[in-house]
Design a protein around this motif. Structure first.
Motif, PDB file in Angstrom:
ATOM      1  N   MET A 108       0.668  -0.993  -0.135  1.00 37.27           N
ATOM      2  CA  MET A 108      -0.029   0.051  -0.045  1.00 37.27           C
ATOM      3  C   MET A 108       0.842   1.071   0.090  1.00 37.27           C
ATOM      4  SD  MET A 108      -3.198   1.102  -0.023  1.00 37.27           S
ATOM      5  CE  MET A 108      -4.214  -0.053   0.677  1.00 37.27           C
ATOM      6  N   ILE A 109       1.853   1.237   0.916  1.00 34.72           N
ATOM      7  CA  ILE A 109       2.673   2.508   0.823  1.00 34.72           C
ATOM      8  C   ILE A 109       3.634   2.563  -0.466  1.00 34.72           C
ATOM      9  CG2 ILE A 109       4.897   3.388   2.064  1.00 34.72           C
ATOM     10  CD1 ILE A 109       3.979   1.634   4.557  1.00 34.72           C
ATOM     11  N   LEU A 110       3.925   1.497  -1.108  1.00 34.38           N
ATOM     12  CA  LEU A 110       4.671   1.519  -2.197  1.00 34.38           C
ATOM     13  C   LEU A 110       3.838   2.004  -3.476  1.00 34.38           C
ATOM     14  CD1 LEU A 110       7.357   0.994  -4.010  1.00 34.38           C
ATOM     15  CD2 LEU A 110       6.405  -1.320  -4.248  1.00 34.38           C
ATOM     16  N   LEU A 111       2.628   1.517  -3.609  1.00 33.89           N
ATOM     17  CA  LEU A 111       1.811   1.719  -4.486  1.00 33.89           C
ATOM     18  C   LEU A 111       1.167   3.224  -4.408  1.00 33.89           C
ATOM     19  CD1 LEU A 111      -0.184  -1.581  -4.993  1.00 33.89           C
ATOM     20  CD2 LEU A 111       1.646  -0.701  -6.324  1.00 33.89           C
ATOM     21  N   LEU A 112       0.907   3.549  -3.215  1.00 35.23           N
ATOM     22  CA  LEU A 112       0.412   4.939  -3.002  1.00 35.23           C
ATOM     23  C   LEU A 112       1.686   6.084  -3.151  1.00 35.23           C
ATOM     24  CD1 LEU A 112      -2.378   4.762  -0.582  1.00 35.23           C
ATOM     25  CD2 LEU A 112      -2.626   4.875  -2.922  1.00 35.23           C
ATOM     26  N   GLY A 113       2.764   5.488  -3.143  1.00 32.50           N
ATOM     27  CA  GLY A 113       3.905   6.376  -3.033  1.00 32.50           C
ATOM     28  C   GLY A 113       4.124   7.480  -2.119  1.00 32.50           C
ATOM     29  N   GLY A 152       0.058   5.797   2.745  1.00 37.32           N
ATOM     30  CA  GLY A 152      -0.046   4.484   2.916  1.00 37.32           C
ATOM     31  C   GLY A 152      -0.204   3.963   4.395  1.00 37.32           C
ATOM     32  N   LEU A 153       0.197   4.557   5.474  1.00 32.89           N
ATOM     33  CA  LEU A 153      -0.060   3.892   6.573  1.00 32.89           C
ATOM     34  C   LEU A 153      -1.575   4.587   7.137  1.00 32.89           C
ATOM     35  CD1 LEU A 153       3.068   4.784   8.555  1.00 32.89           C
ATOM     36  CD2 LEU A 153       2.324   2.571   8.006  1.00 32.89           C
ATOM     37  N   LEU A 154      -1.955   5.700   6.576  1.00 27.84           N
ATOM     38  CA  LEU A 154      -3.387   5.943   6.822  1.00 27.84           C
ATOM     39  C   LEU A 154      -4.384   5.356   6.153  1.00 27.84           C
ATOM     40  CD1 LEU A 154      -3.365  10.103   6.441  1.00 27.84           C
ATOM     41  CD2 LEU A 154      -3.909   8.882   8.772  1.00 27.84           C
ATOM     42  N   ALA A 155      -3.934   4.693   5.100  1.00 25.20           N
ATOM     43  CA  ALA A 155      -4.817   3.753   4.211  1.00 25.20           C
ATOM     44  C   ALA A 155      -5.104   2.462   4.969  1.00 25.20           C
ATOM     45  CB  ALA A 155      -4.224   3.676   2.872  1.00 25.20           C
ATOM     46  N   MET A 156      -4.320   1.986   5.711  1.00 26.61           N
ATOM     47  CA  MET A 156      -4.546   0.905   6.727  1.00 26.61           C
ATOM     48  C   MET A 156      -5.404   0.950   7.606  1.00 26.61           C
ATOM     49  SD  MET A 156      -2.838  -1.297   4.696  1.00 26.61           S
ATOM     50  CE  MET A 156      -3.112  -2.704   5.671  1.00 26.61           C
ATOM     51  N   GLY A 177      -8.406  -8.263   2.224  1.00 25.82           N
ATOM     52  CA  GLY A 177      -8.211  -8.202   0.606  1.00 25.82           C
ATOM     53  C   GLY A 177      -9.397  -7.354  -0.119  1.00 25.82           C
ATOM     54  N   LEU A 178     -10.505  -7.589   0.309  1.00 28.14           N
ATOM     55  CA  LEU A 178     -11.571  -6.768  -0.306  1.00 28.14           C
ATOM     56  C   LEU A 178     -11.807  -5.389   0.091  1.00 28.14           C
ATOM     57  CD1 LEU A 178     -14.419  -9.581   0.085  1.00 28.14           C
ATOM     58  CD2 LEU A 178     -13.176  -8.950  -1.756  1.00 28.14           C
ATOM     59  N   ALA A 179     -11.394  -4.972   1.557  1.00 30.91           N
ATOM     60  CA  ALA A 179     -11.482  -3.752   1.948  1.00 30.91           C
ATOM     61  C   ALA A 179     -10.498  -3.008   1.176  1.00 30.91           C
ATOM     62  CB  ALA A 179     -11.221  -3.637   3.479  1.00 30.91           C
ATOM     63  N   VAL A 180      -9.166  -3.439   1.078  1.00 32.20           N
ATOM     64  CA  VAL A 180      -7.905  -2.739   0.473  1.00 32.20           C
ATOM     65  C   VAL A 180      -8.517  -2.174  -0.911  1.00 32.20           C
ATOM     66  CG1 VAL A 180      -5.928  -3.237  -0.727  1.00 32.20           C
ATOM     67  CG2 VAL A 180      -6.067  -3.617   1.773  1.00 32.20           C
ATOM     68  N   ASP A 181      -9.477  -3.026  -1.571  1.00 29.55           N
ATOM     69  CA  ASP A 181      -9.617  -2.775  -3.220  1.00 29.55           C
ATOM     70  C   ASP A 181     -10.350  -1.138  -3.160  1.00 29.55           C
ATOM     71  OD1 ASP A 181      -9.092  -4.997  -3.815  1.00 29.55           O
ATOM     72  OD2 ASP A 181     -11.081  -5.835  -4.613  1.00 29.55           O
ATOM     73  N   ASP A 182     -11.469  -1.127  -2.189  1.00 27.97           N
ATOM     74  CA  ASP A 182     -11.852   0.079  -2.272  1.00 27.97           C
ATOM     75  C   ASP A 182     -11.258   1.186  -1.772  1.00 27.97           C
ATOM     76  OD1 ASP A 182     -14.366  -0.978  -3.010  1.00 27.97           O
ATOM     77  OD2 ASP A 182     -15.483  -0.848  -1.284  1.00 27.97           O
ATOM     78  N   THR A 183     -10.329   1.145  -0.691  1.00 35.62           N
ATOM     79  CA  THR A 183      -9.375   2.042  -0.212  1.00 35.62           C
ATOM     80  C   THR A 183      -8.533   2.526  -1.357  1.00 35.62           C
ATOM     81  OG1 THR A 183      -9.478   0.898   1.912  1.00 35.62           O
ATOM     82  CG2 THR A 183      -7.687   2.336   1.713  1.00 35.62           C
ATOM     83  N   ILE A 184      -8.032   1.437  -2.384  1.00 37.70           N
ATOM     84  CA  ILE A 184      -6.928   1.885  -3.312  1.00 37.70           C
ATOM     85  C   ILE A 184      -7.786   2.689  -4.274  1.00 37.70           C
ATOM     86  CG2 ILE A 184      -5.671   0.982  -5.262  1.00 37.70           C
ATOM     87  CD1 ILE A 184      -4.671  -1.213  -3.426  1.00 37.70           C
ATOM     88  N   HIS A 185      -9.092   2.324  -4.707  1.00 36.32           N
ATOM     89  CA  HIS A 185      -9.756   3.076  -5.614  1.00 36.32           C
ATOM     90  C   HIS A 185      -9.965   4.643  -4.906  1.00 36.32           C
ATOM     91  CE1 HIS A 185     -10.487   0.614  -9.004  1.00 36.32           C
ATOM     92  NE2 HIS A 185     -10.659  -0.345  -7.880  1.00 36.32           N
TER      93      HIS A 185
END
Length: 809
Positions: free
Chosen positions: A666-671, A676-680, A714-722
């Motif tokens: 998440m940290i790597l992909l959001l740069g 990235g930590l907030l997104a978790m 795994g499912l929660a991360v989908d929406d978070t990334i979008h």
């Protein structure tokens, strides 16, 4: 720098769109060929619902169990209890009419039920007696009784026989049994067989020198044939109950065969309905369904190529992939049709959709796969397989969504969408989503405080959960297998067993009086002493047979029911027994008397409640037999107990591994480290809330709930990334925090909502299952999915409002 890299990646997806537009047929055929090569493995798919399949091939508990089985044959028995019903007199089953029907039933089972090694009942139970110096071993009801006095005498003798107790006769004489021993090996060799619509080659993967075990479908034939005979003979005055692990496992297999098509069908119908609601065009329904259906078929085909069976836990894989895979299509099609609506050409709309959503789709697929990959280290073999093939399925769905789906959009007639959810003007859903964003960004402290309170409360409730591994509880309490198992436990001492295997250190050591005395003492200890609140219903070993022979040769005197102290006398008595023509010793020892087996029958209960019992029983077996050989406690019950200990290890490993894998991704992909930590944090909320719901509702922490954490993450991360991907995109275009959040929810939010509904409905379909554990799984994953959506549209904006107040990037 991060923005430049992201821009280049998005431009790369747009260029890929141009390639697909230029060569749609080539892209379609190439992706189809790859899918077909995987799908060809479907012919190799088989089902395995055995208890040993929960453990890996190299697990020592499974290794010991398979060694027992190879030496002594199949330890699983089918026990059929028969009684005359309520209001029976003191004679119990010793009634001429009842015994006549019992003989007919025995003969019918023997004649019509396939794959039986032996069938034992009062009709042919071993009756050992002596006449002068001759030892006689005959059938108990031979000659057949003809009068009341003979029946009374037989009843007295039967109740006095310790080997009859809770074996072929209840302790009060009201119930009798048929005990069915099944073949260990299949008579079909390596031929393929089918179980309820699944290819069953469960043992064809073994080495050529090893005969294949009795297949699942052959065991199903046994149970089905037995049920047919039971239905013909059962009537008032002849009440029948059939239990045992083969019956239970085939009940589970039958439920799987019945439920899986329903799950998949419901998932397809719900996906189709929501896609039509969203896009209002048949082509927009058919294209995603083709893509996800091929993804599912390819994944299951890979399982076939790999020799991995469908198990109770992996049966969720098809409907799970259907629900997850359609998310990629929804995000891509939403942008595509929106651009078509505002006037873009098909080519420009496709390129824009791939550039806008391609990276987010890749990121969500990678993180979903990473969350599921956490299962791959599980000590529970079916869950480990889910952790390998579910990520593979997610990546196959990604590949087809970025290749086949765009190609079909180029080739298919698409018309013009009329769905309200993709209309350019705001609608009620848009206004609701925007209001969530405004509330969260304007009152972040309140949202975070409420979330923290909910998290603490959920944590407290989750602490109340209890571990469980009880396959019987997967079935409804009113189902026949549950009622029959409870009946055998109550009236015949138990319905499941474990084994104590003793390997002597010297040839012939097993028939030494000292060894037999130790075996006898251990057996009596299991029957007479409670360990963790439970005792054995019956134990049988070579010591019991030696006592039986000695009593028969000593005028059937009760005081002669002992083990002779003279080794030569023991050897002579055993030789006399063998010379009668019986082969019963083969079930208890080997021909050299170097290995002995003790069978211990126990009542069925949750394996968690046998953990302490097994520790005590193992210690007692070691103390009793350790000086005369190497004792090993094994059998079906040992497999169940080992499974629950593996569940404990797997829960800790899977949760830690899931976060350890996804957080850096998440940290790597959001740069951005902070982002990235907030997104978790929003991704942790659905897991905590779901565990809290489990604690409040009393759902057990078992094999199925073990999977919820990884699936939910795994499912929660989908929406978070979008959400985060689009938020950063709008912030980089100069929008302020509140405007960026609102713009994100008005674009990605609609697709997030639809995918959440699709996933929730897909998993709620599991409530239609005939298995309670799948009902619970469906409810919990649907709840986790909805919780993840609300965490992303409320908690994520609130966190951003506090920690990302800076100027747009």
């Amino acid at each position: 720098m991060a923005n430049t890299i992201r821009d280049r990646i998005e431009q790369g997806f747009e260029r890929w769109g141009r390639v697909v537009i230029a060569r749609p047929v080539a892209v379609l055929l190439a992706s189809l060929m790859i899918a077909i090569s995987c799908i060809a493995g479907l012919t190799r798919v088989y089902v395995d619902v055995t208890f040993e399949a929960f453990l890996g091939q190299n697990d020592m508990v499974r290794v010991n169990y398979e060694a027992l089985r190879e030496r002594f044959g199949r330890d699983e028995r089918i026990s059929v209890a028969i009684g005359r019903g309520d209001g029976v007199g003191p004679e119990g089953v010793f009634d001429l009419a009842f015994l006549e029907r019992l003989r007919e039933f025995h003969d019918a089972v023997e004649e019509r039920v396939p794959h039986l090694v032996e069938i034992t009942s009062l009709v042919n139970a071993r009756d050992t007696r002596g006449e002068l110096d001759t030892l006689l071993v005959e059938d108990f009801l031979d000659p057949w009784p003809t009068g009341v006095e003979e029946l009374a005498l037989l009843r007295t003798r039967a109740l006095a026989n310790p080997l009859f107790r809770n074996n072929v006769l209840s302790t009060d004489g009201r119930f009798t049994t048929l005990v069915l021993e099944l073949e260990l090996y299949s008579p079909l060799g390596g031929e393929e067989d089918t179980l309820s619509g699944f290819e069953d080659t469960s043992n064809s993967m073994a080495a050529d020198s090893t005969p294949p075990l009795l297949t699942g479908s052959e065991t199903a034939d046994v149970v089905a044939s037995l049920r047919e005979v039971i239905s013909e003979f059962e009537r008032p005055g002849f009440v029948i109950h059939a239990a045992g692990s083969p019956v239970m496992l085939q009940t589970i297999a039958g439920s799987m065969a019945h439920d899986m098509p329903r799950f998949v069908g419901l998932a397809i119908v719900s996906i189709a309905g929501l896609l039509f609601l969203l896009f209002r065009r048949i082509v927009a329904v058919l294209i995603p369904l083709v893509v996800v259906a091929l993804s599912v078929a390819s994944t299951v085909g890979l399982m076939g190529w790999s020799g991995v069976p469908i198990h109770v836990t992996t049966q969720i894989l098809p409907s799970f992939l259907l629900a997850v895979g359609v998310g990629d299509a929804v995000h891509l099609l939403s942008i595509f049709f929106e651009r078509i609506r505002i006037g873009d050409s098909r080519s420009d709309a496709l390129c824009f959709a791939l550039g806008h959503s391609g990276l987010a789709i890749v990121l969500t697929s990678v993180t979903t796969a990473a969350g599921l990959l956490s299962f791959s280290s599980s000590a529970i073999e079916p869950i480990a397989m889910l952790g390998r093939f579910a990520p593979a399925g997610v990546m196959i769905a990604l590949f087809l969504s970025l290749s086949m789906l765009p190609a079909l959009l180029v080739l298919a007639p698409i018309g013009s969408p009329r769905g309200r959810l993709v209309a350019s003007e705001e609608n009620a859903i848009d206004r609701l989503l925007a209001s969530f964003g405004r509330f969260a960004t304007r009152r972040p402290a309140l949202v975070i405080s409420i979330s923290a309170i909910l998290a603490l409360a959920a944590g407290f409730a989750a602490a109340q959960m209890e571990l469980s591994h009880d396959p019987l509880s997967w079935m409804d309490e009113e189902s026949r297998i549950v009622r029959d198992t409870r009946f055998l436990d109550q009236h015949l001492g138990g319905s499941i067993s474990f084994e104590v295997l003793l390997e002597s250190e010297v040839p012939g050591g097993i028939r030494q009086p000292a060894t037999l005395e130790r075996l006898d003492a251990l057996g009596r200890s299991f029957e007479e002493e409670e360990r963790d609140g439970v005792s054995a219903g019956q134990t049988v070993s070579l010591a019991d047979v030696v006592k039986e022979i000695n009593r028969a040769l000593n005028e059937d005197r009760a005081e002669a029911y002992v083990i002779p102290g003279d080794p030569l006398l023991v050897a002579q008595e055993l030789l006399l027994f063998e010379n009668t023509g019986t082969d019963d010793l083969e079930d208890l020892t080997d021909s050299q008397f170097e290995v002995a087996r003790m069978t211990v029958r126990m009542p069925w209960r949750d394996a968690v409640h046998y953990t302490e019992f097994f520790d005590l029983a193992t210690a007692d077996a070691e103390a009793a037999l350790g000086n005369v050989g190497r004792p090993v406690v094994t059998g079906i019950l040992s497999l169940l107990v080992r499974t629950i200990s593996a569940v404990v290890t797997s829960i800790a490993q899977s949760y830690v591994l899931a976060f350890a894998i996804i957080t850096p991704i998440m940290i790597l992909l959001l740069g951005n480290l902070r982002l990235g930590l907030l997104a978790m944090i929003p991704n942790m909320m659905p897991i905590l809330l779901t565990l809290g719901l489990m604690g409040i509702a009393g759902f057990p922490l078992d094999l199925f709930s073990l999977m919820i954490g990884g699936i939910a993450l795994g499912l929660a991360v989908d929406d978070t990334i979008h959400f985060m991907h689009n938020y950063r995109r709008y912030r980089s275009h100069g929008l302020g925090l509140e405007d960026a959040v609102e713009a994100t929810l008005l674009s990605a939010g609609r697709a997030m909502l639809i995918t959440t509904i699709v996933l929730s409905v897909g998993f709620l379909g599991f409530v239609m299952s005939s298995m309670v554990n799948l009902n619970n799984l469906g409810i919990l994953v649907a709840f986790a999915t909805l919780s993840a959506f609300f965490a992303d549209v409320l908690l994520a904006p609130a966190l951003l409002a506090i920690f990302d107040r800076g100027e747009p990037a």
